[in-house]
Design a protein around this motif. Structure first.
Motif, PDB file in Angstrom:
ATOM      1  N   UNK A 131       0.820  -1.201   0.000  1.00 32.25           N
ATOM      2  CA  UNK A 131       0.000   0.000   0.000  1.00 32.25           C
ATOM      3  C   UNK A 131       0.858   1.257   0.000  1.00 32.25           C
ATOM      4  N   UNK A 132       1.927   1.243   0.805  1.00 31.51           N
ATOM      5  CA  UNK A 132       2.835   2.390   0.860  1.00 31.51           C
ATOM      6  C   UNK A 132       3.538   2.569  -0.473  1.00 31.51           C
ATOM      7  N   UNK A 133       3.963   1.442  -1.054  1.00 31.67           N
ATOM      8  CA  UNK A 133       4.677   1.496  -2.328  1.00 31.67           C
ATOM      9  C   UNK A 133       3.794   2.007  -3.455  1.00 31.67           C
ATOM     10  N   UNK A 134       2.548   1.577  -3.472  1.00 26.94           N
ATOM     11  CA  UNK A 134       1.633   1.939  -4.558  1.00 26.94           C
ATOM     12  C   UNK A 134       0.695   3.083  -4.184  1.00 26.94           C
ATOM     13  N   UNK A 135       0.819   3.560  -2.934  1.00 25.51           N
ATOM     14  CA  UNK A 135      -0.142   4.533  -2.399  1.00 25.51           C
ATOM     15  C   UNK A 135      -1.550   4.000  -2.635  1.00 25.51           C
ATOM     16  N   UNK A 136      -1.783   2.823  -2.124  1.00 23.38           N
ATOM     17  CA  UNK A 136      -3.031   2.095  -2.347  1.00 23.38           C
ATOM     18  C   UNK A 136      -3.827   1.991  -1.050  1.00 23.38           C
ATOM     19  N   UNK A 137      -5.132   2.190  -1.148  1.00 21.71           N
ATOM     20  CA  UNK A 137      -6.010   2.112   0.015  1.00 21.71           C
ATOM     21  C   UNK A 137      -7.096   1.072  -0.211  1.00 21.71           C
ATOM     22  N   UNK A 138      -7.526   0.426   0.884  1.00 22.14           N
ATOM     23  CA  UNK A 138      -8.615  -0.541   0.821  1.00 22.14           C
ATOM     24  C   UNK A 138      -9.921   0.142   1.219  1.00 22.14           C
ATOM     25  N   UNK A 161     -10.232   9.697  -6.692  1.00 26.17           N
ATOM     26  CA  UNK A 161     -10.052  11.132  -6.927  1.00 26.17           C
ATOM     27  C   UNK A 161     -10.007  11.901  -5.608  1.00 26.17           C
ATOM     28  N   UNK A 162     -10.890  11.559  -4.674  1.00 28.30           N
ATOM     29  CA  UNK A 162     -10.957  12.290  -3.407  1.00 28.30           C
ATOM     30  C   UNK A 162      -9.798  11.954  -2.468  1.00 28.30           C
ATOM     31  N   UNK A 163      -9.303  10.724  -2.555  1.00 30.43           N
ATOM     32  CA  UNK A 163      -8.227  10.287  -1.664  1.00 30.43           C
ATOM     33  C   UNK A 163      -6.854  10.409  -2.296  1.00 30.43           C
ATOM     34  N   UNK A 164      -6.834  10.680  -3.604  1.00 28.39           N
ATOM     35  CA  UNK A 164      -5.572  10.792  -4.348  1.00 28.39           C
ATOM     36  C   UNK A 164      -4.726   9.533  -4.163  1.00 28.39           C
ATOM     37  N   UNK A 165      -5.363   8.402  -4.360  1.00 25.79           N
ATOM     38  CA  UNK A 165      -4.678   7.122  -4.199  1.00 25.79           C
ATOM     39  C   UNK A 165      -5.405   6.051  -4.999  1.00 25.79           C
ATOM     40  N   UNK A 166      -4.694   4.969  -5.255  1.00 25.51           N
ATOM     41  CA  UNK A 166      -5.325   3.815  -5.888  1.00 25.51           C
ATOM     42  C   UNK A 166      -6.202   3.129  -4.846  1.00 25.51           C
ATOM     43  N   UNK A 167      -7.420   2.768  -5.233  1.00 24.91           N
ATOM     44  CA  UNK A 167      -8.366   2.195  -4.274  1.00 24.91           C
ATOM     45  C   UNK A 167      -8.763   0.778  -4.686  1.00 24.91           C
ATOM     46  N   UNK A 168      -8.675  -0.146  -3.739  1.00 19.94           N
ATOM     47  CA  UNK A 168      -9.121  -1.522  -3.948  1.00 19.94           C
ATOM     48  C   UNK A 168     -10.426  -1.715  -3.180  1.00 19.94           C
ATOM     49  N   UNK A 169     -11.473  -2.104  -3.877  1.00 23.73           N
ATOM     50  CA  UNK A 169     -12.787  -2.255  -3.259  1.00 23.73           C
ATOM     51  C   UNK A 169     -13.027  -3.690  -2.808  1.00 23.73           C
ATOM     52  N   UNK A 170     -13.474  -3.836  -1.566  1.00 22.94           N
ATOM     53  CA  UNK A 170     -13.858  -5.139  -1.008  1.00 22.94           C
ATOM     54  C   UNK A 170     -15.360  -5.078  -0.739  1.00 22.94           C
ATOM     55  N   UNK A 171     -16.103  -5.963  -1.350  1.00 24.46           N
ATOM     56  CA  UNK A 171     -17.564  -5.873  -1.304  1.00 24.46           C
ATOM     57  C   UNK A 171     -18.205  -6.899  -0.367  1.00 24.46           C
TER      58      UNK A 171
END
Length: 207
Positions: A131-138, A161-171
């Motif tokens: 997540x740190x490397x890719x600036x990724x959020x769950x 767009x709002x978080x300025x990060x790549x987002x992975x969605x868990x449903x």
């Protein structure tokens, strides 16, 4: 004695550094996810504690399970679990590569050092490195009904767009929400469900 999280950190960092340098971050993450679930199983953890079972046998069992139940061509509960963790719809057509020699050696090293029980913690630390490397959020989305592809794409785009990060969605689905959805990212919760709005209205009326 150090806690499990502290013990797991160097293994997770070593795993991520290797995977990142060799372009296999997702492959290692997928294995660690499944392995962590297996290790948390009570019957399997009891088997791991059995001194009569060799370290090589223990590590081989984890690798073989992944290769047959996830990397194999047939659909399985483990493959569905992995698809769900990635925010994708379970599909028998999804293919995953078998465990590489390097990853197998990593598992073997954990086993030889009697550290297989650390796999759940290793997985969590590994994900943080990624997540740190890719600036990724769950983002954990709970909706009253299964999301459509269009809804999923809209939520992901707006959050990114709002978080300025790549987002992975868990449903997940919770019919008690009545309509709409709740979204949890870190400590923040967005409640756009009908149930939540009714509760807000009730609070306002009784205030």
């Amino acid at each position: 004695m150090a806690d499990l999280s502290t013990l797991a950190r160097p293994y997770a960092k070593a795993a991520f550094d290797y995977a990142n340098e060799n372009g296999v971050v997702n492959e290692w993450e997928n294995f660690l996810f499944i392995a962590s679930r297996v290790v948390n199983d009570k019957s399997f953890s009891t088997w791991l504690d059995n001194p009569a079972v060799s370290a090589e046998h223990k590590s081989a069992a984890l690798v073989d399970l992944y290769d047959t139940q996830v990397a194999g061509s047939n659909d399985s509960a483990f493959k569905q679990l992995l698809d769900k963790n990635q925010g994708a719809q379970p599909s028998a057509d999804t293919s995953y590569p078998k465990v590489s020699v390097a990853l197998s050696n990593f598992v073997k090293q954990l086993s030889e050092q009697e550290r297989l029980a650390l796999l759940p913690e290793v997985y969590e630390h590994y994900r943080r490195h990624k997540a740190i490397s890719l600036k990724q959020l769950d983002a954990y989305v709970t909706s009253a009904y299964p999301l459509t592809d269009a809804q999923r794409e809209t939520i992901q785009t707006r959050l990114a767009a709002s978080l300025n990060a790549s987002v992975v969605i868990h449903e997940s689905v919770d019919p008690s929400l009545l309509a709409g959805a709740t979204i949890k990212v870190g400590d923040k919760i967005i409640d756009d469900s009908m149930r939540g709005k009714l509760q807000q209205l009730k609070t306002q009326l009784t205030a």
